[in-house]
Design an enzyme around this catalytic site. Sequence first.
Site, short mmCIF file in Angstrom:
data_model
loop_
_atom_site.label_atom_id
_atom_site.label_comp_id
_atom_site.label_asym_id
_atom_site.label_seq_id
_atom_site.Cartn_x
_atom_site.Cartn_y
_atom_site.Cartn_z
N GLY A 151 53.38 11.91 -39.37
CA GLY A 151 53.63 12.28 -38.33
C GLY A 151 55.22 13.07 -38.28
N ARG A 182 47.58 14.40 -42.82
CA ARG A 182 47.36 13.22 -43.24
C ARG A 182 46.28 13.22 -44.17
NH1 ARG A 182 48.98 11.54 -37.72
NH2 ARG A 182 50.72 10.47 -37.86
N ASP A 189 55.89 4.59 -43.35
CA ASP A 189 55.53 3.60 -44.38
C ASP A 189 54.18 3.81 -45.10
OD1 ASP A 189 54.09 3.46 -42.21
OD2 ASP A 189 53.88 1.16 -42.26
N THR A 192 60.20 9.29 -39.10
CA THR A 192 59.44 8.77 -38.05
C THR A 192 60.09 8.53 -36.70
OG1 THR A 192 57.76 7.26 -37.29
CG2 THR A 192 59.30 6.58 -39.09
N ASP A 217 59.44 6.54 -34.98
CA ASP A 217 58.96 5.10 -34.57
C ASP A 217 60.08 4.04 -34.82
OD1 ASP A 217 56.48 6.04 -33.61
OD2 ASP A 217 55.45 5.25 -35.47
N ASP A 270 60.37 2.08 -37.24
CA ASP A 270 59.95 0.98 -37.45
C ASP A 270 59.76 0.44 -39.13
OD1 ASP A 270 58.25 2.78 -38.18
OD2 ASP A 270 56.15 2.10 -37.36
N ARG A 294 53.53 3.92 -31.95
CA ARG A 294 52.54 3.14 -32.52
C ARG A 294 52.23 1.70 -32.14
NH1 ARG A 294 49.57 5.54 -37.21
NH2 ARG A 294 51.12 7.15 -37.48
P1 ADP Z 1 53.43 7.80 -41.98
O1 ADP Z 1 53.98 8.20 -43.54
O2 ADP Z 1 53.89 8.20 -40.79
O3 ADP Z 1 53.32 6.00 -41.90
P2 ADP Z 1 50.74 7.86 -42.39
O4 ADP Z 1 50.49 6.17 -42.34
O5 ADP Z 1 49.44 8.55 -41.77
O6 ADP Z 1 51.82 8.27 -41.88
O7 ADP Z 1 50.55 7.93 -43.53
C1 ADP Z 1 50.66 9.29 -44.34
C2 ADP Z 1 49.88 9.55 -45.63
O8 ADP Z 1 50.45 8.58 -46.63
C3 ADP Z 1 48.18 9.32 -45.23
O9 ADP Z 1 47.89 10.18 -44.77
C4 ADP Z 1 47.93 9.17 -46.73
O10 ADP Z 1 47.96 10.40 -47.58
C5 ADP Z 1 49.06 8.47 -47.51
N1 ADP Z 1 49.01 6.92 -47.55
C6 ADP Z 1 48.88 6.04 -46.60
N2 ADP Z 1 48.66 4.83 -46.93
C7 ADP Z 1 48.41 4.93 -48.33
C8 ADP Z 1 48.06 3.99 -49.29
N3 ADP Z 1 47.80 2.57 -49.16
N4 ADP Z 1 48.09 4.34 -50.71
C9 ADP Z 1 47.86 5.81 -50.81
N5 ADP Z 1 48.64 6.92 -50.06
C10 ADP Z 1 48.89 6.33 -48.66
O1 F6P Z 2 54.20 7.40 -36.04
C1 F6P Z 2 54.71 8.74 -35.25
C2 F6P Z 2 53.51 8.89 -34.03
O2 F6P Z 2 54.16 9.89 -33.12
C3 F6P Z 2 53.11 7.61 -33.30
O3 F6P Z 2 54.40 7.12 -32.46
C4 F6P Z 2 52.07 7.78 -32.47
O4 F6P Z 2 51.17 6.51 -32.28
C5 F6P Z 2 51.35 8.48 -33.73
O5 F6P Z 2 52.37 9.13 -34.36
C6 F6P Z 2 50.37 9.85 -33.09
O6 F6P Z 2 49.90 10.55 -34.04
P1 F6P Z 2 49.00 11.91 -33.95
O7 F6P Z 2 50.26 12.95 -34.16
O8 F6P Z 2 48.30 11.98 -35.14
O9 F6P Z 2 48.54 11.81 -32.52
#
Ligand code: ADP
Ligand code: F6P
Length: 325
Positions: free
Chosen positions: A13, A74, A105, A128, A130, A132, A174
């Site tokens: 995000g 993503r 994360d 982010t 969040d 978190d 989230r």
């Molecule tokens: P954020 O980084 O904000 O937590 P996401 O959880 O959507 O957002 O993760 C972003 C991107 O990081 C995912 O779309 C994916 O490409 C990569 N990713 C997430 N988890 C993993 C994982 N366990 N191993 C490898 N890549 C990952």
């Molecule tokens: O992680 C950032 C965040 O804005 C969360 O607060 C929310 O749950 C999520 O992303 C929304 O994701 P999307 O932009 O895919 O709707």
Amino acid sequence: MSVKSIGVLTSGGDSAGMNACIRAVVRYAIYNNIRVFGIYRGYKGLVNGEISELNASSVGGIINRGGTILLTARLPEFKQYEVREKAAENLEKHGIDALVVIGGDGSFRGAHQLAKDFGIKVIGVPGTIDNDIKGTDYTIGYDTAINVAMEAIDKIRDTATSHERLFLIEVMGRDAGYIANTVALCSGAEDVLIPEIEVNIEDTINRLIEGRKRGKTSSIIVVSEGAKLGMDVMQLAGYIQGKTGFETRVTILGHLQRGGSPTALDRMYASRLGAYAVELLIKGETDKMVGIISDELVSVPLEEAFEKKKDFDENIYRLVRILSI
Ligand code: ADP
Ligand code: F6P
């Protein structure tokens, strides 16, 4: 071996202040005679080869802009080794020997895997709304998000007061309640419902009724999107209205919280963190996340940042309820 060329990407995000961070990475690297490549659409662009070299003017005029000029995406398939292998090949093709990943994360898990599987030097920067992420008090975009939400709630308060209504206001986060908790305190909300604390609707209802008896004519409850309500926020509004007779409305703030010009705090920390990420790569460090603890720059192993859960400060939650008597 010293770093000659750095790639930078934003992933997951978006959040306000990511541009200020990109600017800092690019300019701090160039200042230190290191080439910088922008990777577009996060890991998706890394895998598809959407990579181009940036110069100091590529990041001109962006410090005040929300979102990310590098775009974000993503890519769930990045969990697969073969997909990451393609990413590693693209980095090698462009002569990029280190990567700065700005994200949450999930993005750090991906970065850690690149370091582990292919020896790519990686530094994560927490980006982010969040807030978190373990190992840092602060994440890029959180301050702007809470200010945007607070200003929105101030406006809702005007109409809530005029109509003597109860408002349930859902905020993002989230599965974490940092945004909700802080925004509730800053908005003077009557109550806050968050994932970290078991929700007790009857207790909330009693507090609302007691408040009205003491002379309150309107009320605001901040609801974190991840709070375990046992129903959705619209149903909750109907339930509370049925039980109390208070006319109730719902506002879901949603993606509004991800936009806007970054606050001074977000620009300041994003700039410091971006420069520090490059500094660590120059020093030969890898597989780390940079962060801010008590206003100081720190670094922690990436694994610690995504494996462990951040401690939750219940004091703020208690204060929201004490100060809204
Ligand atoms: P954020 O980084 O904000 O937590 P996401 O959880 O959507 O957002 O993760 C972003 C991107 O990081 C995912 O779309 C994916 O490409 C990569 N990713 C997430 N988890 C993993 C994982 N366990 N191993 C490898 N890549 C990952
Ligand atoms: O992680 C950032 C965040 O804005 C969360 O607060 C929310 O749950 C999520 O992303 C929304 O994701 P999307 O932009 O895919 O709707």
